[in-house]
Design an enzyme around this catalytic site. Structure first.
Site, short mmCIF file in Angstrom:
data_model
loop_
_atom_site.label_atom_id
_atom_site.label_comp_id
_atom_site.label_asym_id
_atom_site.label_seq_id
_atom_site.Cartn_x
_atom_site.Cartn_y
_atom_site.Cartn_z
N LYS A 22 0.83 -1.21 0.00
CA LYS A 22 0.00 0.00 0.00
C LYS A 22 0.86 1.25 0.00
O LYS A 22 0.63 2.18 -0.77
CB LYS A 22 -0.89 -0.02 1.25
CG LYS A 22 -1.54 1.30 1.58
CD LYS A 22 -2.41 1.20 2.81
CE LYS A 22 -1.73 1.52 4.12
NZ LYS A 22 -1.38 2.94 4.32
N ASN A 23 1.87 1.27 0.88
CA ASN A 23 2.64 2.50 1.05
C ASN A 23 3.60 2.79 -0.11
O ASN A 23 4.19 3.86 -0.17
CB ASN A 23 3.43 2.46 2.37
CG ASN A 23 2.53 2.64 3.57
OD1 ASN A 23 1.34 2.93 3.42
ND2 ASN A 23 3.07 2.46 4.76
N ARG A 91 -4.38 10.34 5.27
CA ARG A 91 -3.34 11.37 5.38
C ARG A 91 -2.37 11.37 4.19
O ARG A 91 -1.82 12.40 3.84
CB ARG A 91 -2.52 11.13 6.64
CG ARG A 91 -3.21 11.40 7.92
CD ARG A 91 -2.25 11.09 9.03
NE ARG A 91 -0.91 11.54 8.66
CZ ARG A 91 -0.46 12.76 8.85
NH1 ARG A 91 -1.20 13.66 9.44
NH2 ARG A 91 0.77 13.09 8.46
N CYS A 115 -4.81 12.37 14.14
CA CYS A 115 -5.35 11.04 13.85
C CYS A 115 -5.08 10.18 15.07
O CYS A 115 -4.46 10.63 16.02
CB CYS A 115 -4.73 10.44 12.60
SG CYS A 115 -3.03 9.96 12.83
N ARG A 120 0.91 13.95 14.04
CA ARG A 120 1.39 13.74 12.67
C ARG A 120 1.36 15.01 11.82
O ARG A 120 0.60 15.11 10.84
CB ARG A 120 0.60 12.62 12.00
CG ARG A 120 0.79 11.30 12.69
CD ARG A 120 0.08 10.18 11.99
NE ARG A 120 0.85 9.61 10.90
CZ ARG A 120 0.46 8.57 10.20
NH1 ARG A 120 -0.68 7.99 10.44
NH2 ARG A 120 1.21 8.10 9.23
N ASP A 303 5.03 0.16 12.01
CA ASP A 303 3.81 -0.47 11.49
C ASP A 303 3.70 -1.95 11.88
O ASP A 303 2.70 -2.59 11.54
CB ASP A 303 3.74 -0.33 9.96
CG ASP A 303 3.35 1.09 9.54
OD1 ASP A 303 3.00 1.90 10.42
OD2 ASP A 303 3.41 1.39 8.33
N VAL A 325 8.66 6.39 16.95
CA VAL A 325 8.28 7.09 15.71
C VAL A 325 7.01 7.93 15.90
O VAL A 325 6.97 9.10 15.50
CB VAL A 325 8.11 6.09 14.53
CG1 VAL A 325 7.69 6.82 13.25
CG2 VAL A 325 9.42 5.33 14.30
N ARG A 395 -8.34 -0.84 5.01
CA ARG A 395 -7.49 0.19 4.40
C ARG A 395 -6.15 -0.40 3.96
O ARG A 395 -5.54 0.10 3.02
CB ARG A 395 -7.21 1.31 5.42
CG ARG A 395 -8.43 2.12 5.77
CD ARG A 395 -8.05 3.30 6.61
NE ARG A 395 -6.92 4.00 6.01
CZ ARG A 395 -6.09 4.81 6.64
NH1 ARG A 395 -6.27 5.05 7.93
NH2 ARG A 395 -5.11 5.40 6.02
#
Ligand code: UD1
Length: 416
Positions: A22-23, A91, A115, A120, A303, A325, A395
């Site tokens: 996805k990223n 985002r 969020c 962020r 993640d 992070v 998502r």
């Protein structure tokens, strides 16, 4: 709204196929804004976030066809505004800022706001664009940026930011002169984007290191690009083998992107054996507690923090998990505790004392990766776990309940 129902206790076995990242897919699709003509993007995952970025691109006048390959054409950009409605749901929509200013000379992008995992901010994206000569103002909750031609310069990112690096790398491709991005993000997704941009005619070197050099060019042409496998999805299935004491072949992943996780899982007692085209993950009879600190790549990914925490709830001792992070990424802790986990949070550290077993419960997903951790906990818990708000998981995980069911889990999705 759908729910996921799990009856835990099955050891997972078999092959699971990893989808595109996805990223990586999100910035790659956005990069089509930089060059007219038809782009073809392969291995794009079928996810809600991908549908959101298509909606955003279409709202700008871009044509998007098909699922994988996705065909994208930005010949007729007729709007340079990313609305609040789209940005607030994802985002990563901020990624259109740099390319729009670079190609169209103007962009209006809603500020993302807070969020579930912290404030962020996007201040580093904005500062870098200003450094490149853009006029940027914040008005009515929107970033308004203008530049007749961006100018290459040296940019230093105070914090390593993934989408910040991607945004500015894309903008710099069409800037005048050379840009140097210092303290750039080194994530594999950044490299995947840089390779895509180079196949459009960009001149980028140093991707994968913390200094990226971009020599601006006048124009780019369409690209044919392939999205890398999703290392976070792969990591989640590796942890599933660990938490259930199972034996899973994680097919199609790139194990060199998973070094930090592989080493940590081996320390926890798991056997991880890479092979051509994937890796085998075998759970230990007893999970050893290990300490984790999240860091930018090549450190342990934030993640995967929630997922490894689910596994550590069943460790043989105590595990200290430090999140460096994001400031508020322990939303899964209270839900895991409702399933019997023993976790104490102090600031950005969670101390997880292993318990002999978890019990199924009704739990609620709070964000994408938190949902994955609750599913992992449910897979090993005694009895029934009912996860609500599963739209978060859609998502970022393609067909998660189907993939787990194919590995032998008792899991199903029900519409409520
Ligand atoms: C990306 C990933 C997300 C992952 C994160 C960290 C995408 C679409 N999302 O998010 O899944 O969890 O990287 O690996 O790729 N920061 C600032 N100012 C800025 C930008 C960032 O202070 O202008 C801070 C953030 O608040 C955070 C840290 O920098 O504390 C890293 O964030 P960043 O790498 O930017 O995350 P994203 O790119 O949003």
């Amino acid at each position: 709204m759908d729910k996921i129902i799990i009856h835990g206790g099955k050891k997972l076995r078999g092959d699971v196929f990893i989808s595109g990242a996805k990223n990586a897919a999100l910035p790659i699709m956005v990069s089509s804004l930089l060059a007219p003509g038809w782009h073809n993007f392969h291995n794009v995952p079928n996810l809600v976030d991908i549908r959101t970025i298509k909606r955003l691109l279409r709202s700008l006048g871009v044509k998007c066809e098909g699922d994988s390959p996705v065909r994208v054409n930005s010949d007729d950009i007729n709007n340079c505004e990313a609305s609040y409605d789209l940005v607030k749901t994802m985002r990563a929509s901020i990624l259109v800022l740099g390319p729009l200013v670079a190609r169209m000379g103007i962009a209006r992008v809603s500020l993302p706001g807070g969020c579930a995992i912290g404030a962020r901010p996007v201040n580093l994206h904005i500062k870098a664009l200003k450094d490149m000569g853009a006029e940027v103002e914040l008005r009515d909750g929107y970033i308004e940026a203008k530049a007749s031609k961006l100018k290459g310069t040296t940019i230093y990112f105070d914090i390593s930011t993934v989408t910040g690096t991607e945004n500015i790398m894309m903008a710099a491709c069409l800037a005048e002169g050379t840009s140097l991005l210092k303290n750039a993000a080194k994530e594999p997704e950044v490299i995947n984007l840089a390779v895509t941009l180079n196949s459009m005619g960009a001149r980028i070197t140093g991707m994968g290191t913390d200094v990226i050099r971009i020599d601006g060019v006048d124009r780019l042409h369409p690209a044919e690009a392939t999205v890398i496998p999703d290392r976070i999805e792969a990591g989640t299935y590796m942890i599933a083998a660990g938490i259930t004491g199972g034996d899973i072949n994680v097919m199609g992943c790139n194990h060199s992107h998973l070094d930090a996780l592989i080493l940590k899982l081996r320390n926890s007692g798991m056997k991880i054996t890479p092979f051509e085209g994937g890796l085998r993950a075998v759970g230990a009879r007893r999970i050893k507690s290990i300490d984790i600190e999240t860091l930018p790549y090549p450190g342990f990914p934030t993640d995967l923090q929630a997922q490894i925490m689910a596994m550590m709830t069943l460790g043989g001792g105590s595990s200290v998990i430090t999140e460096t992070v994001f400031e508020n990424r322990f939303m899964h802790v209270n839900e895991l505790m409702r399933m019997g986990a023993d976790i104490v949070i102090k600031g950005n550290t969670a101390v997880v004392k292993g318990v002999p077993r978890l019990q199924g419960a009704q739990v609620m997903a709070t964000d994408l990766r938190a949902s994955a951790s609750l599913i992992l906990a449910g897979l090993v818990a005694e009895g029934r776990t009912e996860l609500s708000r599963v739209y978060h998981i859609d998502r970022g995980y393609q067909g998660i309940e189907k993939k787990f069911a194919a590995l032998g889990a008792d899991i199903k999705r029900v519409a409520v």
